[in-house]
Design an enzyme around this catalytic site. Structure first.
Site, PDB file in Angstrom:
ATOM      1  N   GLN A  58      64.191-131.560 -30.372  1.00 38.18           N
ATOM      2  CA  GLN A  58      64.772-130.303 -29.904  1.00 38.18           C
ATOM      3  C   GLN A  58      63.792-129.134 -30.022  1.00 38.18           C
ATOM      4  O   GLN A  58      62.798-129.211 -30.731  1.00 38.18           O
ATOM      5  CB  GLN A  58      66.017-129.991 -30.743  1.00 38.18           C
ATOM      6  CG  GLN A  58      65.735-129.959 -32.244  1.00 38.18           C
ATOM      7  CD  GLN A  58      66.962-130.353 -33.040  1.00 38.18           C
ATOM      8  OE1 GLN A  58      68.090-130.184 -32.615  1.00 38.18           O
ATOM      9  NE2 GLN A  58      66.741-130.870 -34.235  1.00 38.18           N
ATOM     10  N   ASP A 164      67.325-140.882 -40.222  1.00 40.77           N
ATOM     11  CA  ASP A 164      68.726-140.868 -39.847  1.00 40.77           C
ATOM     12  C   ASP A 164      69.549-141.055 -41.121  1.00 40.77           C
ATOM     13  O   ASP A 164      69.397-142.045 -41.844  1.00 40.77           O
ATOM     14  CB  ASP A 164      69.002-142.016 -38.870  1.00 40.77           C
ATOM     15  CG  ASP A 164      70.450-142.039 -38.403  1.00 40.77           C
ATOM     16  OD1 ASP A 164      71.349-141.917 -39.258  1.00 40.77           O
ATOM     17  OD2 ASP A 164      70.680-142.167 -37.205  1.00 40.77           O
ATOM     18  N   ALA A 165      70.423-140.094 -41.402  1.00 34.06           N
ATOM     19  CA  ALA A 165      71.172-140.100 -42.664  1.00 34.06           C
ATOM     20  C   ALA A 165      72.019-141.369 -42.831  1.00 34.06           C
ATOM     21  O   ALA A 165      72.165-141.900 -43.921  1.00 34.06           O
ATOM     22  CB  ALA A 165      72.067-138.868 -42.743  1.00 34.06           C
ATOM     23  N   ASP A 182      76.770-132.516 -43.451  1.00 28.10           N
ATOM     24  CA  ASP A 182      76.376-131.232 -42.855  1.00 28.10           C
ATOM     25  C   ASP A 182      75.728-131.538 -41.509  1.00 28.10           C
ATOM     26  O   ASP A 182      74.545-131.294 -41.297  1.00 28.10           O
ATOM     27  CB  ASP A 182      75.392-130.534 -43.799  1.00 28.10           C
ATOM     28  CG  ASP A 182      75.095-129.105 -43.353  1.00 28.10           C
ATOM     29  OD1 ASP A 182      75.750-128.626 -42.406  1.00 28.10           O
ATOM     30  OD2 ASP A 182      74.196-128.494 -43.946  1.00 28.10           O
TER      31      ASP A 182
END
Lengths: 310, 310, 310, 310
Positions: A58, A164-165, A182
């Site tokens: 992004q 990646d969580a 979050d």
């Protein structure tokens, strides 16, 4: 001739020479517009573009805005506003930590901005915080430019992982007192993405909580006229997995909406009264909280009739 | 329970995880708004912030916009739009150069963006162009980021001077065939600033023109409903100083207004007919012009009844 | 307590009691927004809603706006602005009538607002004007509320017919010196609707023109960055039908664009020089024109290089 | 020729003839913009202008909006939105009436819209409601056009008086169980106008309350980033006059802010617990409430830390 004509005999009151042809006497400005709903816009003035960056995921920008101070944008989407991010982050972090008798370890899914970790680290009991965000550039950008979180990123107790969580949580052997979600709303990638599914809560999140552990997640808009696809579905999904599930809400000015969070646990000590919360804050937190205290806590837990009917 | 409730059993159609809490399903965008007049706004979408900078005089920004491509802002003011800057710069430069029998030397007051020099250098007769802009950072910024002017800044014939154009012109011993005013409107610093006064035209500009030299300047908005403080006053001021003064106008889409310029000289050959202009273009210009030709030239010189009554 | 608190001891400076709970100290306003193109908006302040109405075809509204005075909207679309409708209507009517040696009869397709007829009736030679508009309510609304056209609607020479202009023109036995197309752009109903087709021009319009008659129609946006689907296609379609076809353009501030018209005839006297036009105006028109004169006429007929390349 | 040119041979897909010249392919819309703070705007789409009127005090308009349904404007200021006026009016009326053991008579200052009286009349105990608004046209307009309040204006129990509420209250001999302030913010006419002064509360309001009577007033914005000139000053002013003063707040979507109200009395029964409120509602109210119940009541009475520090 010239009777009505301005003949410029005089020097100007003040030099005003900018080397460009076009500084017309028109007012110019940059505005950030959020289309909250069809035919409904929330718009604020941008006084300066402070920093810009980009990652594989992004674009990143930090804007100076008139009503909300510094605002962090990811792919043009508002992530956090200097003026009121404390409301969101205090509401996300403290109810769960204050409800837990002795929170020592915390896993944050996302939270690359650093503010969630900042609030967690205000608790003296905390020994270790894992912040797992997929976007290294966002983390680096915030570490460099969000001065309010500078100390947080310096903390010895903070362990930043770029991944990646979901995968990280799946693989890690450790268990935690608190797991905090979050993350982006599930609406983005379809009806609800893998970090909001019953399977994820059941098989991964729950299994990584120590006995008496608490899971809490942001849960999207929760106002009387809000699009309520997210908040109720997260609540009802967690109800399938945990014995005690508590939704709570408060107004976030910069979102121009009421926001929702959901706490979940299999231990019922997550209900506290106002005076208990105040004394826990006094004993455990060595920094000042701007938004949260016992009265606030007991207020945000009470949903109005409309919200409860969702 | 849950009859109407979404219980998230399924994986998402697509991962959409941006590590932030707040990528809501709301549409977000950045807009550049110009208040053309009280109660009248001209607004366009900004798709990206490409570059930002700052000088002792002003902030500098290059934005990617949806309707006008790259737009250069100085202190938040639109200077130039990729989509139609050729109209402004061809109209500023070519009428004077095409009216002159053999333009060899040109002095540009301002023009740090480089586009005015670019148009001047399309004329084979040109031996030397002095571009005098007060803001070094703007010149450096444009040289670096405005690819369309890259060759221009490389040109051996271009002499860039960083200084107040008025002082530079005052001090320089050389005289020029053409002097071009590519400066901010005089409205900014009061009724009219020192680069638009009769004294400046009389004592400085006129004295730096060779015999048969031509002065031309941008002259602000000139539309039927425009604020007409600038255009007529420049015209009438120049009428006090030069024998032949020609105002002309054309529409600039990105300003959403008709713009004005004024040519002035003591030699009357600045009136040309369309076919002469076309043959002069063919013989003198080795690049293609997108806007200017004989028909265009003779059209923009004809003001409508409203404009002439100013 | 109360040190920092306002205790209201004093009466107010001024009564300000409006019987409502909510006249907060916030500024409120109504804006009319036109999306000129994707990511490009033209917006102006509406100070009052003067009148509203509705017909079987559309909603009708007359707004008081800050920059353009009274504005007529049909189905929310701007039809005409008090401040500059004279530019559109003088440009639509006078070039054709001034080019004709002795215009006596005129047929207006559309034009229910009355302004086109108003301009036609300024010509002493005119014996009869037929205005054929499909929407009776629009005609009645404008007759009642547009004071500037009140006399026009009173005129003995004006014959108002409520019907589809195409059918009316098809059926009527009479022929006219001038036929004026004051209709919606053909873009609305597809690539071009029945009032802009070659067949319509060939079989109906042309056959209703007397010898030496002239047809003129508005032709949509014609600016350098405008969507040019309409203007060129009308021009090229008319070229298939008439020997002499003249496109011309000028800037209309309230549209924030340059507008186009096309005149067509089989007689070549439609080219006139500026001084001829001025003398014709003097001899034939007993009212004053604000926009049109010889110089204006010869200016608007000269398209710039970009426009001619369409 | 014509290779790239559209020659219109074909009839259109659909007729689209509106008798005007200007229904361009541009999207048009009307927007209502509220400047909440400098550089912060709240804007919503207006789909239709339903009714307009005017009184000696103000313009009146009823708009159909996309996000909030019908919206009532006075002098261009939003008074009430169909979608969420129930939140404001239930919050204004019910806490005071439910706190009172047996409310029979109510005096409403302002409230010409009728919604406040509507909520009051839901209480079976009510024998008489005086609504005193200064603007007859507003009252008539709302009676005619706000269908939701039609029955309210028919009620035998409602006594509508057209007069300055302060003078009326001063003169009337009767005393009331409840006095409701449904008036413009005091900010309008200076720091606080005569309907918000200590003198007014002390000498007039208090003296018109029966024993155990309750006064309640709207108190303006009360959000974390709101301009807080009104809410705290009303609270602290009432504290000078009444023994028990209770501020409370909730979010009103159409104002895009949290709103405040203040209840005041010399009797302390105005504190109630949630279950008491629910049973009182069941016994006294024969209509359904959309927003208010015991849980809601006890939630809105709990201010957060920021609000309490005002």
């Amino acid at each position: 001739m010239g009777e009505a004509h301005v003949i410029c005999e005089d020097p100007p009151k003040e030099e005003n020479y900018d080397g460009g042809y076009n500084s017309r006497s028109r007012k110019n400005s940059l505005w950030y517009e959020e289309e909250i709903d069809e035919g409904l816009k929330w718009t604020y003035s941008v006084s300066r573009v402070l920093h810009t960056g980009a990652s594989q995921f992004q674009d990143i920008a930090l804007l100076e805005t008139q009503p909300f101070g510094k605002v962090l944008l990811l792919d043009g989407k508002m992530q956090s506003a200097e003026a009121d991010e404390f409301v969101y982050h205090e509401a996300l972090v403290h109810p769960a930590l204050l409800s837990h008798p002795n929170p020592q370890t915390v896993f944050i899914m996302g939270g690359g901005e650093g503010s969630t970790a900042r609030e967690v680290l205000k608790h003296k009991t905390i020994a270790k915080v894992v912040m797992c965000d997929i976007d290294k550039e966002v983390v680096d950008f915030c570490q460099m430019h969000l001065s309010v979180n500078r100390d947080t990123f310096q903390s010895k107790k903070l362990d930043v992982i770029i991944r990646d969580a979901r995968l990280e949580l799946e693989d890690c052997v450790e268990k935690f007192d608190i797991v905090i979600g979050d993350l982006a709303d599930p609406m983005e990638g379809g009806p609800c993405n893998q970090l909001y599914t019953k399977a994820f809560y059941q098989n991964i999140v729950k299994s990584k909580l120590k006995n008496g552990g608490i899971f809490v997640t942001q849960a999207g808009p929760a106002g009387i006229l809000s699009n309520l696809d997210v908040f109720p579905s997260i609540y009802h999904t967690l109800k399938q997995v945990f014995r005690y599930v508590i939704p709570y809400t408060t107004h976030i000015p910069s979102y121009s909406d009421v926001w929702g969070w959901v706490m979940a646990s299999n231990t019922d000590y997550i209900y506290q009264n106002a005076s208990d919360i105040d004394s826990i804050i006094k004993s455990r937190i060595n920094a000042s909280l701007k938004f949260m205290d016992g009265e606030t806590y007991s207020g945000i837990l009470k949903l109005n009739k409309q919200q409860r009917q969702m």
